[in-house]
Design an enzyme around this catalytic site. Structure first.
Site, PDB file in Angstrom:
ATOM      1  N   HIS A 187      11.063   3.811  -7.777  1.00 16.74           N
ATOM      2  CA  HIS A 187      11.991   3.542  -8.871  1.00 16.74           C
ATOM      3  C   HIS A 187      12.017   4.740  -9.828  1.00 16.74           C
ATOM      4  CE1 HIS A 187      13.543   0.018 -11.622  1.00 16.74           C
ATOM      5  NE2 HIS A 187      14.494   0.862 -11.293  1.00 16.74           N
ATOM      6  N   HIS A 232       7.236   0.797  -7.395  1.00 15.47           N
ATOM      7  CA  HIS A 232       7.475   1.254  -8.771  1.00 15.47           C
ATOM      8  C   HIS A 232       7.687   2.774  -8.781  1.00 15.47           C
ATOM      9  CE1 HIS A 232       6.831  -2.446 -10.901  1.00 15.47           C
ATOM     10  NE2 HIS A 232       5.562  -2.574 -10.545  1.00 15.47           N
ATOM     11  N   HIS A 258       3.179  -2.124  -3.275  1.00 12.06           N
ATOM     12  CA  HIS A 258       3.738  -2.624  -4.531  1.00 12.06           C
ATOM     13  C   HIS A 258       3.883  -1.499  -5.554  1.00 12.06           C
ATOM     14  CE1 HIS A 258       4.216  -5.768  -7.747  1.00 12.06           C
ATOM     15  NE2 HIS A 258       3.780  -4.749  -8.488  1.00 12.06           N
ATOM     16  N   GLU A 259       2.777  -0.794  -5.804  1.00 12.01           N
ATOM     17  CA  GLU A 259       2.821   0.274  -6.815  1.00 12.01           C
ATOM     18  C   GLU A 259       3.714   1.427  -6.357  1.00 12.01           C
ATOM     19  OE1 GLU A 259       1.826  -0.442  -9.620  1.00 12.01           O
ATOM     20  OE2 GLU A 259       0.652  -2.199  -9.073  1.00 12.01           O
TER      21      GLU A 259
END
Length: 690
Positions: free
Chosen positions: A484, A481, A477-478
């Site tokens: 991104h 990010h 999940h992290e």
């Protein structure tokens, strides 16, 4: 770029160009006494830059006003990013004291810019000409974001109301900091020290080993348990002693509400009242309306439509899930209703009975170093990225690592810091942040410096760090990010990477979680840390079958946080009564487990009272609809399909906030999303058809 003041203290590392690889932060040189002078010098420099914009004799243009403002405050930005990132990941009493001193000073500086009438007049001139300027979509977005940012920060208020706004924002900045510091301090205060091993039946041996090591580090005998995730979660899953589970549960759910200096109840009332005043000052009925004006959801009605739609879809199944766990507990000898401190324990046992799969079976296959290779390898397969550890890049903690990231052609893309394990100097949870964002100035592409911070299980004397399935999922999940941020390819830093609408920012992170149960991905790295044996195919099949175990309960838990957040931020007048009563009423329709009196989640709800998700917690579910819909394209074309990955990178990851998020999403997907993909992925649609 910034010209450093020659008269400034030469020994302060912030006042000289960084002599480090990729101009990374020289953490090894920075001391507590360096921050305040650097903050003040950064404020001074930006003030001079703002004055230069205002006093420019030329007529306002996009370049001499909007771009000049965008590029102002570089030193202040670097100092702030360094300071506040360390305040979360490697804090100290000195840092926390300084944060409370600097917060009102920084807020005043921000207000001095956003409430500067002469500066706003120049911005307004450019904005009113926007249709004649032949701007690119990114330039249009920067202009719109700059203008709206000033308006939303009070630029159109009367002088009297501007002073009120200054006071409100200053108080808010201090209170939100204090809220988060109270949660960390209260978390660190609690210790459950057990010296009788008979009380710890059911707990896995490696967990007991790490708990004994923690106890020894604190100069105590026996085993020590606390409220951090690597301690709390396994204890609630495996401890047979119901009284101890209850004790730990109550401690976890009464943080910052027991009176004393760390009590957050009055702070919540003050924060929500101040936010309401800000919103009404800006012409909105409540704070949620003020926030949602700049979100994909647009308004409260659309947020509640999503929450209500999901509640209606998932609650019947959630009630069935609770009954199944209750029946199992009764069958195995429980003569009581399953309470919240029983839920994880009996759920885990039922899951193991139904699917014969649990964390203890899986953890040997999720050794941290191999998981890192797997997660990095996924970015290699999808986007061609390569990760090379560089020990010459300074880090802020001995537990942090720094990696250089290159693309498939060897072009430098980013610096990535990783920091995996919990410690008292780190707040709870997991997050991605940046020390420097990506931007382009005069044809030079300044690449980002990204960090992912987690609170994972530590290694023990006899075993390396073995992660739970959920911890690997959190890493993915992290890391989403981080991608991104690392793959950003824009011109303006304020539009780069994760600088997007809050209800869009979770798409790149949550889509990564979809790979977690895919055999082709697990085969890449999931090997037994002792034998090297690959994760058995039957385990993978069981993971897949068990993937939606108690999924509806988990959904309602997230919805409860969303409803609670919206309740606090749709208040039309300050709330003066009992915080627990408010919370109970706000999320009552989402509750499946029996009610427990005198506990409270709000008082430790960092996301909305200290972390930027105020009136935005719904965004996790909003983005879950997006990620389920988006991953269906990968499932159709192949989970490592490079063409699909390239489209996701080109249309979403690289674009940051340069265009409206739905425009970017439709460009990737070909259509707007529906909740069908989420309902299908979680098995709810199948249940409804039955």
């Amino acid at each position: 770029m910034t010209v450093f003041n020659a008269a400034a203290n030469a020994k302060n590392p912030f006042f000289s160009p960084f002599n480090t690889p990729h101009q990374t932060i020289p953490f090894d040189k920075i001391k507590i006494e360096h921050y305040k002078p650097a903050f003040l010098e950064g404020i001074k420099q930006q003030n001079e830059e703002i004055e230069a914009i205002i006093n420019n004799p030329q007529s306002p243009t996009f370049d001499n006003t909007i771009v000049a403002l965008e590029h102002s405050g570089e030193l202040l930005s670097v100092v702030s990013a360094t300071f506040f990132n360390l305040l979360s990941a490697e804090t100290s009493d000195e840092l926390e004291t300084l944060s409370l001193e600097m917060s009102p000073i920084l807020t005043e500086h921000e207000n001095n810019i956003s409430l500067n009438e002469n500066l706003f007049n120049r911005i307004k001139v450019v904005y009113e000409q926007k249709d004649k300027l032949n701007l690119t979509p990114e330039q249009q977005m920067l202009l719109k974001k700059t203008y709206n940012g000033f308006v939303r920060s009070g630029a159109n208020l009367s002088n009297a109301d501007k002073e009120i706004y200054r006071q409100l924002s200053s108080e808010l900045s201090t209170l939100t900091l204090q809220f988060g510091q109270n949660v960390l301090k209260e978390t660190n205060l609690y210790q459950l020290n057990i010296t009788d091993k008979n009380l710890l039946k059911g707990l896995p041996e490696d967990f007991l080993e790490s708990s004994a090591a923690l106890s020894k580090d604190k100069g105590k005998a026996g085993w020590l348990f606390n409220l951090t995730a690597p301690s709390y979660i396994p204890f609630m899953k495996y401890a047979e002693n119901r009284d101890l589970r209850k004790e730990l549960y109550i401690a976890y759910n009464t943080k910052c509400m027991a009176g004393g200096e760390f009590d957050n109840r009055d702070i919540i009332k003050k924060i929500t009242a101040l936010r309401l005043q800000v919103a009404q000052l800006m012409g909105h009925q409540d704070f949620a309306a003020y926030v949602l004006e700049n979100r994909m959801a647009e308004n409260e009605k659309n947020v509640y439509n999503l929450l209500d739609e999901l509640l209606k879809a998932y609650k019947p199944t959630a009630l069935q899930e609770y009954q199944e766990v209750q029946d199992y507990a009764t069958k195995t000898g429980a003569d009581f209703a399953v309470m919240p401190w029983d839920w994880s324990y009996y759920s885990e046992k039922l899951k193991n009975e139904k699917f014969n799969i649990n964390d203890e079976l899986l953890k040997p296959y999720f050794e941290l170093e191999k998981v890192k290779k797997g997660v990095f390898g996924l970015a290699t397969q999808l986007y061609g990225l390569q990760f090379r550890k560089n020990d010459k890049i300074p880090v802020y903690s001995k537990e942090a690592e720094a990696f250089e990231v290159f693309d498939a052609n060897g072009k430098f893309m980013a610096v990535l810091y990783t920091d995996f394990h919990s410690r008292e100097s780190k707040r709870s949870g997991a997050w991605m942040t940046e020390f420097k964002g990506q931007k382009k100035i005069n044809g030079v592409d300044y690449r980002p410096q990204i960090s992912v911070v987690m609170n994972f299980t530590r290694p023990t004397k006899t075993k390396p760090a073995l992660l739970t399935y959920d911890e690997v999922n959190t890493f993915l999940h992290e890391f989403g990010h981080a991608l991104h941020g690392m793959l950003s390819d824009v011109t303006y830093e304020s539009l780069s990477g994760t600088n997007v609408y809050r209800d869009f920012v979770e798409l790149p992170s949550q889509i990564m979680e979809n790979w977690m149960s895919e055999k082709e991905f697990l085969d890449e790295f999931a090997e037994h840390y002792k034998t090297g044996e690959k994760l058995p195919i039957e385990y993978i099949q069981k993971i897949k079958v068990a993937e939606n175990f108690n999924v509806a309960y988990a959904c309602l838990r997230q919805l409860s946080f969303g409803y609670l957040d919206m309740a606090w931020h749709t208040l039309k007048k300050p709330y003066e009564d009992d915080v627990i009563t408010f919370e109970t009423e706000a999320w009552k329709d989402t509750q499946v487990l029996p009610k427990v009196d005198n506990i409270c989640m709000s008082t430790a709800f960092n996301h909305i009272f200290s972390g930027g998700y105020a009136a935005g917690y719904y965004s996790y579910k909003w983005a879950e609809v997006l990620d389920a819909d988006a991953f269906s394209v990968f499932k159709k074309n192949g989970i490592f399909d490079k063409k699909t990955a390239a489209s996701f990178r080109d249309n979403i990851l690289s674009k940051g906030g340069t265009e409206p998020p739905m425009t970017l999403y439709v460009r990737f997907r070909g259509q707007e999303p529906t909740i069908d993909g989420l309902l299908e992925r979680t098995g709810i649609k199948k249940n409804q058809i039955k």
